[in-house]
Design a protein around this motif. Structure first.
Motif, short mmCIF file in Angstrom:
data_model
loop_
_atom_site.label_atom_id
_atom_site.label_comp_id
_atom_site.label_asym_id
_atom_site.label_seq_id
_atom_site.Cartn_x
_atom_site.Cartn_y
_atom_site.Cartn_z
N VAL A 37 0.83 -1.05 0.15
CA VAL A 37 -0.07 -0.06 0.11
C VAL A 37 0.85 1.20 -0.04
CG1 VAL A 37 -1.66 1.50 1.43
CG2 VAL A 37 -1.90 -1.06 1.14
N GLY A 38 0.53 2.08 -0.87
CA GLY A 38 1.27 3.27 -0.88
C GLY A 38 2.48 3.44 -1.66
N GLY A 40 3.00 2.67 -4.94
CA GLY A 40 2.72 3.28 -6.01
C GLY A 40 3.44 2.19 -7.41
N ILE A 62 7.93 3.44 4.71
CA ILE A 62 6.91 4.12 4.53
C ILE A 62 6.61 4.58 6.03
CG2 ILE A 62 4.44 4.37 4.13
CD1 ILE A 62 5.07 2.28 1.91
N TRP A 67 -2.60 3.73 7.09
CA TRP A 67 -2.50 2.66 6.13
C TRP A 67 -3.80 2.53 5.50
CZ3 TRP A 67 1.79 0.59 4.15
CH2 TRP A 67 3.00 0.81 4.80
N ASP A 68 -3.94 2.62 4.24
CA ASP A 68 -5.18 2.06 3.57
C ASP A 68 -5.23 0.44 3.56
OD1 ASP A 68 -6.29 4.41 3.04
OD2 ASP A 68 -5.06 4.84 1.12
#
Length: 73
Positions: A37-38, A40, A62, A67-68
């Motif tokens: 996640v995050g 890209g 990160i 967090w999604d």
């Protein structure tokens, strides 16, 4: 950061942090593939263990932010 890997199916894993799926790793033929996640982008490695380790390093980089959640593989 503390993440836990779970086996989802043959050659397919997902990692959770605080109850959210934040990374995936799967074996596809001779290569492992991962997503965080995050990040890209996804990433590839020869061994599934290497992909899981790379995912863990990206998660630590990160940090502890919000967090999604990824869909499980």
């Amino acid at each position: 950061m503390d993440i836990t890997w779970h086996k989802d199916a043959a050659g397919s894993y997902y990692a959770t942090h605080d109850g959210k799926c934040i990374a995936t790793a799967r074996k596809d033929g001779n290569a492992g593939h991962g997503t965080v996640v995050g990040l890209g982008h996804g990433f590839t490695g020869c061994r599934l263990a290497d992909v899981k380790e790379l995912a863990h390093r990206h998660v630590e980089r990160i940090g502890e932010g919000e967090w999604d959640s990824l869909p499980r593989p």
